[in-house]
Write a protein that holds these residues in place. Sequence first.
Motif, PDB file in Angstrom:
ATOM      1  N   ALA A 215      -7.396  15.656  10.852  1.00 50.66           N
ATOM      2  CA  ALA A 215      -8.544  14.316  10.606  1.00 50.66           C
ATOM      3  C   ALA A 215      -8.384  13.062   9.390  1.00 50.66           C
ATOM      4  N   ALA A 216      -9.029  14.118   8.893  1.00 52.48           N
ATOM      5  CA  ALA A 216      -9.375  13.646   7.256  1.00 52.48           C
ATOM      6  C   ALA A 216      -7.683  13.636   6.323  1.00 52.48           C
ATOM      7  N   THR A 217      -6.985  14.574   5.919  1.00 47.02           N
ATOM      8  CA  THR A 217      -5.922  14.024   5.018  1.00 47.02           C
ATOM      9  C   THR A 217      -5.751  13.596   6.039  1.00 47.02           C
ATOM     10  N   THR A 218      -4.710  13.198   7.540  1.00 47.69           N
ATOM     11  CA  THR A 218      -3.864  11.771   7.596  1.00 47.69           C
ATOM     12  C   THR A 218      -4.517  10.736   7.125  1.00 47.69           C
ATOM     13  N   LEU A 219      -5.890  10.868   7.384  1.00 42.12           N
ATOM     14  CA  LEU A 219      -6.306   9.041   7.379  1.00 42.12           C
ATOM     15  C   LEU A 219      -6.034   8.921   5.504  1.00 42.12           C
ATOM     16  N   LEU A 220      -6.652  10.181   4.770  1.00 41.98           N
ATOM     17  CA  LEU A 220      -6.666   9.470   3.780  1.00 41.98           C
ATOM     18  C   LEU A 220      -4.918   9.877   2.952  1.00 41.98           C
ATOM     19  N   ALA A 221      -4.678  10.271   4.069  1.00 41.57           N
ATOM     20  CA  ALA A 221      -2.877  10.643   2.940  1.00 41.57           C
ATOM     21  C   ALA A 221      -1.779   9.402   3.012  1.00 41.57           C
ATOM     22  N   SER A 222      -1.901   8.878   5.270  1.00 42.66           N
ATOM     23  CA  SER A 222      -1.993   7.855   5.682  1.00 42.66           C
ATOM     24  C   SER A 222      -2.020   6.618   4.235  1.00 42.66           C
ATOM     25  N   VAL A 223      -3.742   6.338   4.328  1.00 42.00           N
ATOM     26  CA  VAL A 223      -4.154   5.025   2.926  1.00 42.00           C
ATOM     27  C   VAL A 223      -3.597   5.117   1.725  1.00 42.00           C
ATOM     28  N   ALA A 224      -3.521   6.215   1.075  1.00 40.86           N
ATOM     29  CA  ALA A 224      -2.992   6.499  -0.197  1.00 40.86           C
ATOM     30  C   ALA A 224      -1.458   6.089  -0.334  1.00 40.86           C
ATOM     31  N   ALA A 225       0.146   6.809   1.217  1.00 44.79           N
ATOM     32  CA  ALA A 225       0.718   6.139   0.885  1.00 44.79           C
ATOM     33  C   ALA A 225       0.909   4.717   1.217  1.00 44.79           C
ATOM     34  N   VAL A 226       0.705   3.763   1.936  1.00 46.05           N
ATOM     35  CA  VAL A 226       0.772   2.352   1.285  1.00 46.05           C
ATOM     36  C   VAL A 226       0.168   1.939   0.710  1.00 46.05           C
ATOM     37  N   TRP A 227      -1.255   2.682  -0.155  1.00 44.75           N
ATOM     38  CA  TRP A 227      -1.536   1.856  -1.091  1.00 44.75           C
ATOM     39  C   TRP A 227      -0.472   2.435  -2.502  1.00 44.75           C
ATOM     40  N   ALA A 228       0.297   3.199  -2.824  1.00 44.12           N
ATOM     41  CA  ALA A 228       1.466   4.007  -3.366  1.00 44.12           C
ATOM     42  C   ALA A 228       2.790   3.169  -3.201  1.00 44.12           C
ATOM     43  N   ALA A 229       3.157   3.255  -1.979  1.00 43.56           N
ATOM     44  CA  ALA A 229       4.880   2.558  -1.740  1.00 43.56           C
ATOM     45  C   ALA A 229       4.194   0.910  -2.407  1.00 43.56           C
ATOM     46  N   SER A 230       3.485   0.266  -1.620  1.00 42.65           N
ATOM     47  CA  SER A 230       2.791  -1.555  -2.051  1.00 42.65           C
ATOM     48  C   SER A 230       3.611  -1.174  -3.191  1.00 42.65           C
ATOM     49  N   ALA A 231       2.659  -0.670  -4.524  1.00 45.61           N
ATOM     50  CA  ALA A 231       2.035  -0.471  -5.645  1.00 45.61           C
ATOM     51  C   ALA A 231       3.534  -0.655  -6.460  1.00 45.61           C
ATOM     52  N   ILE A 232       4.265   0.476  -6.084  1.00 43.29           N
ATOM     53  CA  ILE A 232       5.479   1.083  -6.579  1.00 43.29           C
ATOM     54  C   ILE A 232       6.366   0.023  -6.231  1.00 43.29           C
ATOM     55  N   THR A 233       6.034  -0.719  -5.341  1.00 49.46           N
ATOM     56  CA  THR A 233       7.805  -1.364  -4.884  1.00 49.46           C
ATOM     57  C   THR A 233       7.474  -2.747  -5.494  1.00 49.46           C
ATOM     58  N   ARG A 234       6.574  -3.207  -6.049  1.00 51.95           N
ATOM     59  CA  ARG A 234       5.916  -4.570  -6.405  1.00 51.95           C
ATOM     60  C   ARG A 234       5.871  -4.079  -8.015  1.00 51.95           C
ATOM     61  N   ALA A 235       6.165  -3.117  -8.655  1.00 51.62           N
ATOM     62  CA  ALA A 235       6.701  -2.253  -9.725  1.00 51.62           C
ATOM     63  C   ALA A 235       8.123  -2.402  -9.950  1.00 51.62           C
ATOM     64  N   VAL A 236       8.733  -2.017  -8.724  1.00 47.57           N
ATOM     65  CA  VAL A 236      10.452  -1.934  -9.396  1.00 47.57           C
ATOM     66  C   VAL A 236      11.095  -2.853  -8.801  1.00 47.57           C
ATOM     67  N   VAL A 237      10.783  -4.409  -7.335  1.00 43.70           N
ATOM     68  CA  VAL A 237      11.180  -4.741  -7.370  1.00 43.70           C
ATOM     69  C   VAL A 237      10.688  -6.517  -7.642  1.00 43.70           C
ATOM     70  N   PRO A 238      11.764  -7.045  -8.313  1.00 42.94           N
ATOM     71  CA  PRO A 238      11.076  -8.616  -9.339  1.00 42.94           C
ATOM     72  C   PRO A 238      10.432  -9.710  -8.298  1.00 42.94           C
ATOM     73  N   PRO A 239      10.010 -10.556  -8.590  1.00 47.92           N
ATOM     74  CA  PRO A 239       9.268 -11.292  -7.596  1.00 47.92           C
ATOM     75  C   PRO A 239       9.871 -11.649  -7.662  1.00 47.92           C
ATOM     76  N   ARG A 240       9.892 -12.494  -5.981  1.00 45.87           N
ATOM     77  CA  ARG A 240      10.422 -14.080  -5.992  1.00 45.87           C
ATOM     78  C   ARG A 240      10.847 -15.242  -6.825  1.00 45.87           C
ATOM     79  N   SER A 241      11.828 -15.819  -7.164  1.00 42.42           N
ATOM     80  CA  SER A 241      11.784 -16.380  -7.980  1.00 42.42           C
ATOM     81  C   SER A 241      11.083 -18.132  -7.220  1.00 42.42           C
ATOM     82  N   PRO A 242      10.625 -18.863  -8.379  1.00 44.92           N
ATOM     83  CA  PRO A 242      10.398 -19.955  -7.656  1.00 44.92           C
ATOM     84  C   PRO A 242      10.979 -21.377  -7.155  1.00 44.92           C
TER      85      PRO A 242
END
Length: 145
Positions: A113-140
């Motif tokens: 139960a604990a690792t499901t919650l922690l790993a799932s939250v960490a996964a969404v956070w890390a994947a979001s952060a990596i995607t922001r770092a790798v994919v350039p922002p939308r142009s104006p």
Amino acid sequence: MSTSSESARPPAGIIAVVTAGGVIGACARYGAGLAWPTPPGGFPWTTWWINVTGCAAMGVLMVLVTERFSPNRLLRPFLGTGILGGYTTFSTATLDTRHLLDGGHPGRGLMYAATTLLASVAAVWAASAITRAVVPPRSPAEDGA
């Protein structure tokens, strides 16, 4: 004259894509469970990985569709609510935890139960952060400016 409940209904196209996506996601989850079944009393790795990978995919998806691109209005409900909603299964994780606890495996159940919650939250956070770092922002220009 339409009532407020009728005007609150989502358009049929959104319902259709969520339904189609849900079928695809649920079939993928079911297939994974058949391919990698959990033995009685064992750690439910398949469900654990489904939830963690589904959360990581949701992190990537939400950054892409809300911050980086202007996709078709049906893409987010199809992929997010539909496919990933059908794929991830926190209700099964809860049942798996209960089965472990009731089956005399309290340590394994609480760890699951604990690792499901922690790993799932960490996964969404890390994947979001990596995607922001790798994919350039939308142009104006894409934002209509």
